[in-house]
Design an enzyme around this catalytic site. Sequence first.
Site, PDB file in Angstrom:
ATOM      1  N   CYS A 149       0.812  -1.232   0.000  1.00 14.27           N
ATOM      2  CA  CYS A 149       0.000   0.000   0.000  1.00 14.27           C
ATOM      3  C   CYS A 149       0.840   1.275   0.000  1.00 14.27           C
ATOM      4  CB  CYS A 149      -0.976  -0.003   1.172  1.00 14.27           C
ATOM      5  SG  CYS A 149      -0.294  -0.611   2.714  1.00 14.27           S
ATOM      6  N   HIS A 242      -2.239   6.660   4.110  1.00 17.71           N
ATOM      7  CA  HIS A 242      -0.794   6.680   4.330  1.00 17.71           C
ATOM      8  C   HIS A 242      -0.245   8.003   3.789  1.00 17.71           C
ATOM      9  CE1 HIS A 242      -1.205   2.657   5.558  1.00 17.71           C
ATOM     10  NE2 HIS A 242      -0.615   2.012   4.569  1.00 17.71           N
TER      11      HIS A 242
HETATM   12  N1  LIG Z   1      -4.843  -3.488   5.063  1.00 22.38           N
HETATM   13  C1  LIG Z   1      -4.229  -2.854   4.064  1.00 22.38           C
HETATM   14  O1  LIG Z   1      -4.250  -1.608   3.962  1.00 22.38           O
HETATM   15  C2  LIG Z   1      -3.471  -3.629   3.005  1.00 22.38           C
HETATM   16  C3  LIG Z   1      -3.012  -2.942   1.902  1.00 22.38           C
HETATM   17  C4  LIG Z   1      -2.321  -3.629   0.879  1.00 22.38           C
HETATM   18  C5  LIG Z   1      -2.115  -4.983   0.995  1.00 22.38           C
HETATM   19  N2  LIG Z   1      -2.550  -5.652   2.102  1.00 22.38           N
HETATM   20  C6  LIG Z   1      -2.325  -7.111   2.128  1.00 22.38           C
HETATM   21  O2  LIG Z   1      -3.568  -7.753   1.886  1.00 22.38           O
HETATM   22  C7  LIG Z   1      -3.642  -8.991   2.633  1.00 22.38           C
HETATM   23  C8  LIG Z   1      -4.846  -8.935   3.565  1.00 22.38           C
HETATM   24  O3  LIG Z   1      -4.665  -7.874   4.508  1.00 22.38           O
HETATM   25  P1  LIG Z   1      -5.804  -7.475   5.535  1.00 22.38           P
HETATM   26  O4  LIG Z   1      -5.332  -6.190   6.130  1.00 22.38           O
HETATM   27  O5  LIG Z   1      -7.152  -7.527   4.895  1.00 22.38           O
HETATM   28  O6  LIG Z   1      -5.691  -8.690   6.616  1.00 22.38           O
HETATM   29  P2  LIG Z   1      -6.782  -9.237   7.634  1.00 22.38           P
HETATM   30  O7  LIG Z   1      -7.765  -8.185   7.976  1.00 22.38           O
HETATM   31  O8  LIG Z   1      -5.998  -9.876   8.720  1.00 22.38           O
HETATM   32  O9  LIG Z   1      -7.565 -10.409   6.780  1.00 22.38           O
HETATM   33  C9  LIG Z   1      -6.921 -11.618   6.445  1.00 22.38           C
HETATM   34  C10 LIG Z   1      -7.870 -12.574   5.676  1.00 22.38           C
HETATM   35  O10 LIG Z   1      -7.155 -13.789   5.424  1.00 22.38           O
HETATM   36  C11 LIG Z   1      -7.981 -14.889   5.845  1.00 22.38           C
HETATM   37  N3  LIG Z   1      -7.164 -16.007   6.339  1.00 22.38           N
HETATM   38  C12 LIG Z   1      -6.333 -16.026   7.409  1.00 22.38           C
HETATM   39  N4  LIG Z   1      -5.791 -17.258   7.561  1.00 22.38           N
HETATM   40  C13 LIG Z   1      -6.292 -18.018   6.550  1.00 22.38           C
HETATM   41  C14 LIG Z   1      -6.123 -19.382   6.169  1.00 22.38           C
HETATM   42  N5  LIG Z   1      -5.322 -20.222   6.857  1.00 22.38           N
HETATM   43  N6  LIG Z   1      -6.780 -19.835   5.063  1.00 22.38           N
HETATM   44  C15 LIG Z   1      -7.590 -19.018   4.361  1.00 22.38           C
HETATM   45  N7  LIG Z   1      -7.810 -17.712   4.700  1.00 22.38           N
HETATM   46  C16 LIG Z   1      -7.163 -17.228   5.771  1.00 22.38           C
HETATM   47  C17 LIG Z   1      -8.831 -14.347   6.967  1.00 22.38           C
HETATM   48  O11 LIG Z   1      -9.970 -15.171   7.116  1.00 22.38           O
HETATM   49  P3  LIG Z   1     -10.624 -15.516   8.580  1.00 22.38           P
HETATM   50  O12 LIG Z   1     -11.471 -14.321   8.947  1.00 22.38           O
HETATM   51  O13 LIG Z   1     -11.425 -16.721   8.316  1.00 22.38           O
HETATM   52  O14 LIG Z   1      -9.477 -15.712   9.524  1.00 22.38           O
HETATM   53  C18 LIG Z   1      -9.141 -12.942   6.431  1.00 22.38           C
HETATM   54  O15 LIG Z   1     -10.233 -13.040   5.525  1.00 22.38           O
HETATM   55  C19 LIG Z   1      -2.294  -9.096   3.380  1.00 22.38           C
HETATM   56  O16 LIG Z   1      -1.443  -9.906   2.623  1.00 22.38           O
HETATM   57  C20 LIG Z   1      -1.809  -7.664   3.453  1.00 22.38           C
HETATM   58  O17 LIG Z   1      -0.423  -7.586   3.562  1.00 22.38           O
HETATM   59  C21 LIG Z   1      -3.243  -5.018   3.093  1.00 22.38           C
END
Ligand SMILES: NC(=O)c1ccc[n+]([C@@H]2O[C@H](COP(=O)([O-])OP(=O)(O)OC[C@H]3O[C@@H](n4cnc5c(N)ncnc54)[C@H](OP(=O)(O)O)[C@@H]3O)[C@@H](O)[C@H]2O)c1
Length: 356
Positions: A149, A242
Site C-alpha cells: 500500500c 498513508h
Molecule cells: N490493510 C491494508 O491496507 C493492506 C493494503 C495492501 C495490501 N494488504 C495485504 O492484503 C492482505 C490482507 O490484509 P488485511 O489487512 O485484509 O488482513 P486481515 O484483515 O488480517 O484479513 C486476512 C484474511 O485472510 C484470511 N485467512 C487467514 N488465515 C487463513 C487461512 N489459513 N486460510 C484461508 N484464509 C485465511 C482471513 O480469514 P478468517 O477471517 O477466516 O481468519 C481474512 O479473511 C495481506 O497480505 C496484506 O499484507 C493489506
Amino acid sequence: MGVKIPVGILGATGTVGQKFIKLLEDHPWFEVAEIAASERSAGRPYEEVVSWKQTTAIPAAVRNLELRPCIPNLKCRIVFSGLDAGVAGPVEESFAQAGFVVLSNSRNHRLDPDVPLIIPEVNAGHLGLVAPQRRRRKSNGFIVTNSNCSTMFLALVLGPLHRSFTVEQVMVVTMQAISGAGYPGVASLDILGNVIPFIGGEEEKMEIETRKILGRLEGETVNLAKFHLSAQCNRVPVEDGHTESVSVKFAHKTSSGEIAALLRGFSGPPQELNLPSAPEHPILVTDAEDRPQPRFDVALAGGMAAVVGRIRPCPVLDFKFTVLGHNTIRGAAGASILNAELLKAQGFLDGKWEEV
Ligand SMILES: NC(=O)c1ccc[n+]([C@@H]2O[C@H](COP(=O)([O-])OP(=O)(O)OC[C@H]3O[C@@H](n4cnc5c(N)ncnc54)[C@H](OP(=O)(O)O)[C@@H]3O)[C@@H](O)[C@H]2O)c1
C-alpha cells in the site's frame, strides 16, 4: 449492460476483503459470486462471521452467501485475493494452477520474475509477463499483483517523474494508518497517542517493489529501475490514509512548477480506456501549504488517487513533496479491481482462455 462476470473473494472477511465487497457492490462488469476465508469461517453465512467495519451495510447479495474454504473449485474464473500473507503464497498458486485469474494484494508473488506487479497508469506493459507465466505453469490461469500500500502512492507519483526527469535517488518517510495492519491489527494501547517506528518488512517492500514497477520489461524479464531508494516506515494513529514525505534527486533539471504541471496532467491507460474504477486524474496536486492531510483528503477521487502537496526544492536532494493515499482503496482492493478492469479491457478475460 450484459451479464456480469462472476468473481470470488479470497480472504473475504478481512480488511481488504471487506473493501472488495464494498467496492464491487454496484460494479458494472463484475459481481461477487463466491466468498472464501479460513477453515474457521468456512461453511457459515458471511454476516454471521464477518466483523464488518465499513460505513455502509453489507451488500444484500453477499450478506447470506456461505463462506467457502480457499480451495480452487469456486464457481468463477476470477478471484481477488485479500489473504493473509502467511497463507496467500500456496493458495494463490493453487488457484492459478487450476486455471483461475488471481488478482492479489499479498506480498508473496509480487517479486516472482514472471508475475506482473502492476499500476495500470505506470506499467500496464508489464502484463507482457502473463504469457510466459502461463507457459511456465502450463495452465491458462495466472497471477497479477498490486503493490504494497505505501509503495503504491510513491510509485504512482514517481512514474511520470522518472519517465521525464530520470530518478536517481529517493528518500521516503511514511506515516501509515492503522487499517494498513488489517483487523484487529495494532493494539489500541500500543498506538493511541503514539508513533511506532517499525512496520515489519515494509521498508524492504517499498525499496524493491518501486524499482520493479518502474523497471523496464525487456523480453520476458523486468529489469529493476536503477535508482537508489531508502524508506523509513512509521505506524501512526490515523484510521485510513498513508502519508509520505518524499525527497528525490533527478538526472535532469526541472522546477517545482514543472513537476506540479506534469503530475496534474498525468494520465494513462485506465483514463484512456475509461475503466469504471479509474479516477479522472490519478494524481491530484494541492497548492495549500498544509495539505494533503489524511482526515480531509484521503477520500478525494473515491480514494483512487494519490494526493500530492508541498512540492519544493530540497537542499540535500533536488525536490521534496508530500504524498497521501487511501491504503485500503487505491493501496489495496481498488488497485486490484483496476488491474482486473485493465485485463478485461485488454482482452485477457475474453471468452475462451487463450491456448497455452
Ligand atoms: N490493510 C491494508 O491496507 C493492506 C493494503 C495492501 C495490501 N494488504 C495485504 O492484503 C492482505 C490482507 O490484509 P488485511 O489487512 O485484509 O488482513 P486481515 O484483515 O488480517 O484479513 C486476512 C484474511 O485472510 C484470511 N485467512 C487467514 N488465515 C487463513 C487461512 N489459513 N486460510 C484461508 N484464509 C485465511 C482471513 O480469514 P478468517 O477471517 O477466516 O481468519 C481474512 O479473511 C495481506 O497480505 C496484506 O499484507 C493489506
